[in-house]
Design a protein around this motif. Structure first.
Motif, PDB file in Angstrom:
ATOM      1  N   CYS A   1      -5.152 -10.197   3.000  1.00  0.00           N
ATOM      2  CA  CYS A   1      -5.103  -8.855   3.331  1.00  0.00           C
ATOM      3  C   CYS A   1      -3.914  -7.965   2.841  1.00  0.00           C
ATOM      4  CB  CYS A   1      -5.156  -8.405   4.737  1.00  0.00           C
ATOM      5  SG  CYS A   1      -6.611  -9.179   5.653  1.00  0.00           S
ATOM      6  N   TRP A   2      -2.825  -8.627   2.585  1.00  0.00           N
ATOM      7  CA  TRP A   2      -1.562  -8.195   2.053  1.00  0.00           C
ATOM      8  C   TRP A   2      -1.499  -8.132   0.420  1.00  0.00           C
ATOM      9  CZ3 TRP A   2       2.683  -5.417   3.092  1.00  0.00           C
ATOM     10  CH2 TRP A   2       3.062  -5.094   4.492  1.00  0.00           C
ATOM     11  N   THR A   3      -2.553  -8.843  -0.076  1.00  0.00           N
ATOM     12  CA  THR A   3      -2.191  -9.312  -1.456  1.00  0.00           C
ATOM     13  C   THR A   3      -3.713  -8.640  -2.349  1.00  0.00           C
ATOM     14  OG1 THR A   3      -2.805 -11.609  -1.315  1.00  0.00           O
ATOM     15  CG2 THR A   3      -0.443 -10.944  -1.484  1.00  0.00           C
ATOM     16  N   GLU A   4      -4.576  -8.551  -1.602  1.00  0.00           N
ATOM     17  CA  GLU A   4      -5.819  -7.911  -2.322  1.00  0.00           C
ATOM     18  C   GLU A   4      -6.026  -6.671  -2.187  1.00  0.00           C
ATOM     19  OE1 GLU A   4      -9.345 -10.752  -1.316  1.00  0.00           O
ATOM     20  OE2 GLU A   4      -7.804 -12.512  -1.604  1.00  0.00           O
ATOM     21  N   GLU A   5      -6.079  -5.838  -3.484  1.00  0.00           N
ATOM     22  CA  GLU A   5      -6.221  -4.517  -3.168  1.00  0.00           C
ATOM     23  C   GLU A   5      -7.305  -3.887  -2.475  1.00  0.00           C
ATOM     24  OE1 GLU A   5      -6.625  -3.677  -7.466  1.00  0.00           O
ATOM     25  OE2 GLU A   5      -4.486  -4.576  -7.703  1.00  0.00           O
ATOM     26  N   ALA A   6      -8.586  -4.403  -2.456  1.00  0.00           N
ATOM     27  CA  ALA A   6      -9.718  -3.979  -1.716  1.00  0.00           C
ATOM     28  C   ALA A   6      -9.539  -4.270  -0.405  1.00  0.00           C
ATOM     29  CB  ALA A   6     -10.856  -4.891  -2.045  1.00  0.00           C
ATOM     30  N   LEU A   7      -8.848  -5.373   0.113  1.00  0.00           N
ATOM     31  CA  LEU A   7      -8.550  -5.524   1.632  1.00  0.00           C
ATOM     32  C   LEU A   7      -7.447  -4.583   2.056  1.00  0.00           C
ATOM     33  CD1 LEU A   7      -8.900  -9.544   1.819  1.00  0.00           C
ATOM     34  CD2 LEU A   7     -10.475  -7.765   2.458  1.00  0.00           C
ATOM     35  N   MET A   8      -6.187  -4.574   1.210  1.00  0.00           N
ATOM     36  CA  MET A   8      -5.368  -3.621   1.466  1.00  0.00           C
ATOM     37  C   MET A   8      -5.769  -2.149   1.730  1.00  0.00           C
ATOM     38  SD  MET A   8      -1.524  -3.222   1.552  1.00  0.00           S
ATOM     39  CE  MET A   8      -0.754  -4.406   0.533  1.00  0.00           C
ATOM     40  N   LYS A   9      -6.721  -1.526   1.132  1.00  0.00           N
ATOM     41  CA  LYS A   9      -7.187  -0.077   1.300  1.00  0.00           C
ATOM     42  C   LYS A   9      -8.022  -0.173   2.695  1.00  0.00           C
ATOM     43  CE  LYS A   9      -8.761   1.816  -2.308  1.00  0.00           C
ATOM     44  NZ  LYS A   9      -9.589   2.104  -3.753  1.00  0.00           N
ATOM     45  N   GLN A  10      -8.187  -1.205   3.384  1.00  0.00           N
ATOM     46  CA  GLN A  10      -8.865  -1.189   4.597  1.00  0.00           C
ATOM     47  C   GLN A  10      -7.864  -1.141   5.876  1.00  0.00           C
ATOM     48  OE1 GLN A  10     -12.234  -3.875   4.712  1.00  0.00           O
ATOM     49  NE2 GLN A  10     -11.847  -4.162   2.693  1.00  0.00           N
ATOM     50  N   TRP A  11      -6.839  -1.293   5.687  1.00  0.00           N
ATOM     51  CA  TRP A  11      -5.984  -1.303   6.683  1.00  0.00           C
ATOM     52  C   TRP A  11      -4.609  -0.900   6.685  1.00  0.00           C
ATOM     53  CZ3 TRP A  11      -1.223  -3.889   7.357  1.00  0.00           C
ATOM     54  CH2 TRP A  11      -0.742  -4.743   6.040  1.00  0.00           C
ATOM     55  N   PHE A  12      -3.877  -0.738   5.601  1.00  0.00           N
ATOM     56  CA  PHE A  12      -2.656  -0.334   5.236  1.00  0.00           C
ATOM     57  C   PHE A  12      -2.028   1.123   5.931  1.00  0.00           C
ATOM     58  CE2 PHE A  12       1.247   0.333   2.636  1.00  0.00           C
ATOM     59  CZ  PHE A  12       2.173  -0.532   3.070  1.00  0.00           C
ATOM     60  N   ALA A  13      -2.753   1.829   6.299  1.00  0.00           N
ATOM     61  CA  ALA A  13      -2.261   3.269   6.510  1.00  0.00           C
ATOM     62  C   ALA A  13      -3.001   3.522   8.001  1.00  0.00           C
ATOM     63  CB  ALA A  13      -3.095   4.091   5.601  1.00  0.00           C
TER      64      ALA A  13
ATOM     65  N   THR B   1      -5.544   7.183   5.279  1.00  0.00           N
ATOM     66  CA  THR B   1      -6.324   6.065   4.496  1.00  0.00           C
ATOM     67  C   THR B   1      -5.604   5.756   3.434  1.00  0.00           C
ATOM     68  OG1 THR B   1      -7.373   7.914   3.172  1.00  0.00           O
ATOM     69  CG2 THR B   1      -8.733   7.158   5.266  1.00  0.00           C
ATOM     70  N   VAL B   2      -5.794   4.713   2.621  1.00  0.00           N
ATOM     71  CA  VAL B   2      -5.287   4.474   1.594  1.00  0.00           C
ATOM     72  C   VAL B   2      -6.138   4.751   0.308  1.00  0.00           C
ATOM     73  CG1 VAL B   2      -4.404   2.544   0.099  1.00  0.00           C
ATOM     74  CG2 VAL B   2      -4.090   2.363   2.528  1.00  0.00           C
ATOM     75  N   SER B   3      -5.914   5.796  -0.433  1.00  0.00           N
ATOM     76  CA  SER B   3      -6.749   6.294  -1.569  1.00  0.00           C
ATOM     77  C   SER B   3      -6.607   5.500  -2.841  1.00  0.00           C
ATOM     78  CB  SER B   3      -6.488   7.812  -1.796  1.00  0.00           C
ATOM     79  OG  SER B   3      -5.095   7.745  -2.199  1.00  0.00           O
ATOM     80  N   ALA B   4      -5.517   4.583  -3.231  1.00  0.00           N
ATOM     81  CA  ALA B   4      -5.360   3.764  -4.315  1.00  0.00           C
ATOM     82  C   ALA B   4      -4.367   2.607  -3.837  1.00  0.00           C
ATOM     83  CB  ALA B   4      -5.009   4.674  -5.416  1.00  0.00           C
ATOM     84  N   ALA B   5      -4.803   1.497  -4.455  1.00  0.00           N
ATOM     85  CA  ALA B   5      -3.867   0.256  -4.460  1.00  0.00           C
ATOM     86  C   ALA B   5      -3.714  -0.502  -5.495  1.00  0.00           C
ATOM     87  CB  ALA B   5      -4.200  -0.664  -3.203  1.00  0.00           C
ATOM     88  N   LYS B   6      -2.879  -0.733  -6.147  1.00  0.00           N
ATOM     89  CA  LYS B   6      -2.579  -1.708  -7.181  1.00  0.00           C
ATOM     90  C   LYS B   6      -1.257  -2.585  -6.951  1.00  0.00           C
ATOM     91  CE  LYS B   6      -2.062  -1.636 -12.263  1.00  0.00           C
ATOM     92  NZ  LYS B   6      -1.665  -2.316 -13.066  1.00  0.00           N
ATOM     93  N   ILE B   7      -1.882  -3.918  -6.809  1.00  0.00           N
ATOM     94  CA  ILE B   7      -0.904  -5.080  -6.316  1.00  0.00           C
ATOM     95  C   ILE B   7      -0.692  -6.129  -7.618  1.00  0.00           C
ATOM     96  CG2 ILE B   7      -0.666  -6.756  -4.458  1.00  0.00           C
ATOM     97  CD1 ILE B   7      -2.085  -4.877  -2.837  1.00  0.00           C
TER      98      ILE B   7
END
Length: 156
Positions: free
Chosen positions: A26-38, A43-49
């Motif tokens: 959840c901390w290291t995959e962009e698609a998962l990060m977007k679902q919980w991080f805010a 919301t999380v509109s973009a994540a690049k990890i």
């Protein structure tokens, strides 16, 4: 811990009913990060990890009003399924950011039976930064995100 470190630190600990491998994902995959991080309704509109020591992250949170708040940082340490350390002191590669604010350590301790002790520790550059982060809603926001993280990790 020194008195100075205590004046600069905020932390949150939760027991999550999911194995640490799922929390790490959840901390290291962009698609998962977007679902919980805010914290909702944000919301999380973009994540690049790029979750490796020296790798960068770029996460943009969107307010309910549609305003974007980008946050960039660099990973200092990544131990799969155990620990992630990152900072906003650098924006990418090793380019200093405009203002260093914090270093975050996410510690995942295996408690057995599919449970994990999740500890997020935020060390700020100054007591003033710590106080500002607390006033921004650290305790409520990070707690809500931890709840969202726990729910996601339990269902993936």
């Amino acid at each position: 811990m020194t008195e100075q470190a205590q004046r600069h630190e905020l932390s949150l600990t939760r027991i999550i009913d999911a194995p640490r491998e799922k929390i790490f994902r959840c901390w290291t995959e962009e698609a998962l990060m977007k679902q919980w991080f805010a914290p909702q309704p944000w919301t999380v509109s973009a994540a690049k990890i790029d979750a490796r020591a020296g790798g960068s992250s770029s996460i943009t949170m969107r307010s309910p009003e549609g305003e974007d708040y980008p946050g960039n940082g660099v990973y200092l340490e990544v131990v799969p399924n155990e620990r992630i350390v990152f900072t906003d002191a650098f924006s990418s590669a090793w380019v200093p950011s405009a203002k260093a604010f914090m270093v975050v350590t996410v510690q995942l301790d295996d408690l057995g039976d599919g449970k994990t002790r999740y500890t997020a520790t935020v060390l700020h550059w100054s007591a003033e930064d710590r106080e500002a982060h607390e006033k921004m809603g650290f305790h409520q926001g990070w707690a809500q995100c931890a709840d969202q993280l726990a729910a996601l990790a339990a269902r993936i």
